[in-house]
Write an enzyme that holds these catalytic residues in place. Structure first.
Site: not given
Lengths: 313, 314
Positions: A152-153, A155, A174-176, A230, A232, A256, A261, A279
């Protein structure tokens, strides 16, 4: 600064190349027929590397460039840069956060809509003349479906905000747990996958998050679930993903990014429940120019001894 | 109610057919060689007509069904029903608003994203092996933050606005009268709306007044960087003008779910990369089709049980 040698790792943007050439002594790594010789020839002059999602600055390259001061990535992802080595050697690293957040989030939603409502399949249906012989079959609604976000950064949050416009309940892993959100937190990706309709990968790629979407997660997402990547390619165990899709154990996927790739598993080409993009998450005229300006701004700041715009290291 | 004759105009939903068959005497118009044949046998038994966007109840048909009491449309659009005639004859009319609003708004946004970000073209690029060969796909255009102009701020138009806002888009609209309870910018003239937005979306009802509401002047005002999205009805747009504008580069692109003569689609569009073409699928999800069918059945049951209609139009 025209005498400062900058090494660009691969073609990424004409405007960026042009501007780098105007301001620096630009070397194009991909045009060198003998790359090892090239590096030893120019080891004493190259002070900056410009990389992207395809090619960055791995340990070998860093070792070969003793005068390297800064790696400026034309991407927000840093998985192609050996950050630890850069820290050790005092090499600065910059990326292009924020300017590409909207585009990538837009594409994530675009993939969700395209997969669930079969937009590309429908477009082909019309173009090949099939509509004259009958209506397209029913698809499945997007609005109101539960969206589970891994990471949940910037993006991830932007995706959540957009999905809320469609009344989608949002949950995340997420990690926390994040303090400032009302979204539902799950302490494991598998739990998240069990409890959502659409699972979106939006975290950074690190050794810990490689194959974060594995067989167990895919099984938890299930035959009605849809995976959107979206992030990697290596976030997802691609062979497991492909067999799940072929066997109907996963409902669909919008991708994507891929593990190797531009190689894309050909078995996916015949499926109607996948959308495959080359991508292009940040691939708009507007955003690529903004990204290029961030790269240039960081390099200029560094060589003018001013604070970097978007330092990571 | 098994003796109540309900005529269905064309195949639209197997589930709806089944539900109608369970409750009424269902007569399927398409199973007869012609409407005339059907009417010769059954004109006196039809008390209800179930129509849709393809075939509804025009003046002629209504005239020939003396016992017709209600037309229940499997659609929200009413352009295939002669509402005036129904009013004259005291025939009730129902449609399927609300249940399909989200799906249609979703398709509108899906079309915008697919058109601007070239999603279908990119998917084709990958599947035909061009990416693997080393080609790179051309840059597309950003959606977030663009200005959206909506023609018709009804249920569907408002739902589109709500979604577009989540992408940071600015919203403006044109409708017959300014809406009191919104902050969106109002244009009383559709040409002004088109001049002042990046993406123009048709989301109003089709009536005599709104036929070809998007004409050459509007397309010119939208301009060579503009995108047209049509999730209304084909006749909202002057299709010939649209096609030539797209082919000549006077309009940047279009996302179309509807056409003037469905299922015919102008051949010149089929080769263009800057358009997305859908076979009128705006409300065609499993969930919504069922909800629409349930609403049609509920309206018919209410009528024949002399209870208030759920979604009456007339």
């Amino acid at each position: 600064m025209e005498s400062i040698a900058v090494l660009m790792m691969c073609p990424m943007n004409n405007y960026l190349e042009h501007e780098l050439e105007k301001r620096f002594k630009l070397f194009r790594y991909w045009t060198q027929p003998h790359q090892r010789e090239f590096l030893s020839q120019h080891a004493e002059s190259i002070r900056a590397v410009v990389g992207n999602a395809a090619a960055g600055a791995e340990a070998d390259l860093i070792d070969a460039l003793p005068k390297l001061e800064i790696v400026s990535s034309f991407s927000v992802g840093l998985d192609k840069i050996d950050l630890i080595k850069c820290k050790e050697k005092g090499i600065r690293v910059t990326n292009t956060p924020d300017v590409l957040t909207d585009d990538v989030a837009d594409l994530a939603i675009g993939l969700m809509l395209s997969v669930l409502r079969r937009i590309c399949v429908c477009d082909k249906y019309v173009r090949k003349g099939a509509w004259k012989f009958g209506d397209f079959k029913l698809t499945t609604r997007f609005s109101g479906k539960t969206v589970g976000i891994i990471g949940l950064g910037r993006i991830g949050l932007a995706i959540a905000k957009r999905a809320e416009g469609f009344d989608c309940p949002i949950s995340y892993y997420s990690r926390s747990e994040k303090p400032n959100t009302n979204y539902r937190y799950y302490g494991s990706v598998t739990e998240l996958a069990s409890n959502c309709d659409i699972l979106v990968v939006a975290c950074a790629l690190t050794p810990e998050t490689t194959h974060i979407v594995n067989r167990e997660v895919i099984d938890a997402l299930g035959p009605k679930g849809v995976l959107i990547n979206i992030g990697r390619g290596p976030h997802v165990d691609e062979p497991e993903l492909v067999s799940a899709l072929l066997e109907g154990r996963l409902g669909g996927a919008g991708l994507d990014v891929f593990e190797n790739e531009p190689e894309v598993p050909e078995e996916l080409f015949g499926l109607d429940n996948v959308v495959l993009l080359p991508h292009v998450g940040s691939g708009t005229i507007e955003t690529r120019k903004d990204m290029a300006d961030v790269v240039l701004g960081n390099l200029e700041a560094h060589f003018a001894n001013k604070p970097l715009l978007t330092p990571v290291v | 109610m098994e003796n109540v004759g309900v005529m269905m105009t064309c195949p639209m939903s197997a589930y709806l057919e089944q539900e109608l068959e369970n409750r009424f005497k269902l007569l399927k118009l398409w199973e007869f060689p012609s409407t005339t044949h059907f009417l010769t046998q059954h004109s006196d038994s039809v008390m209800a007509v179930v129509g849709n966007t393809k075939l509804g109840a025009d003046s002629e048909l209504i005239e020939l069904l003396p016992r017709l009491e209600i037309v229940a449309s499997y659609s929200v659009g009413l352009d295939k029903i002669d509402l005036n005639k129904c009013r004259e004859r005291g025939i009730r009319v129902t449609n399927t608003p609300d249940v399909l609003t989200d799906d249609v708004a979703d398709i509108a946004v899906g079309l915008i994203l697919a058109a601007l970000r070239k999603i279908c073209a990119c998917d084709g690029f990958v599947r035909t092996g061009l990416w693997r060969n080393g080609d790179s796909f051309e840059l597309a255009t950003k959606f977030s933050g663009k200005s959206i102009g909506i023609v018709g701020l009804g249920r569907i138009g408002s739902a589109i606005a709500k979604r577009a806002k989540a992408f940071g888009c600015t919203i403006s609209y044109h409708s017959r009268t300014k809406k009191q309870d919104t902050n969106y910018t109002y244009y009383s003239n559709i040409i002004d709306l088109a001049s002042n937005c990046d993406i123009l979306v048709v989301a109003c009802a089709l009536t005599e007044e709104t036929r070809h509401i998007v004409n050459r002047k509007v397309i010119d005002a939208l301009g060579p960087k503009g995108i047209l999205i049509n999730i209304g009805r084909g006749p909202h747009v002057d299709e010939l003008e649209l096609v030539s504008a797209l082919c000549e580069g006077r309009l940047a692109g279009a996302g179309l779910d509807v056409f003037e003569n469905e299922p015919e689609v102008p051949k010149s569009l089929l080769g263009l990369q800057n358009v997305v073409l859908l076979p009128h699928v705006g409300s065609d999800t499993i969930e919504t089709s069922k909800a629409m069918a349930d609403l049609v059945v509920a309206n018919l049951e209410a009528h024949f049980l002399k209870r208030p209609l759920l979604t009456p139009v007339v």
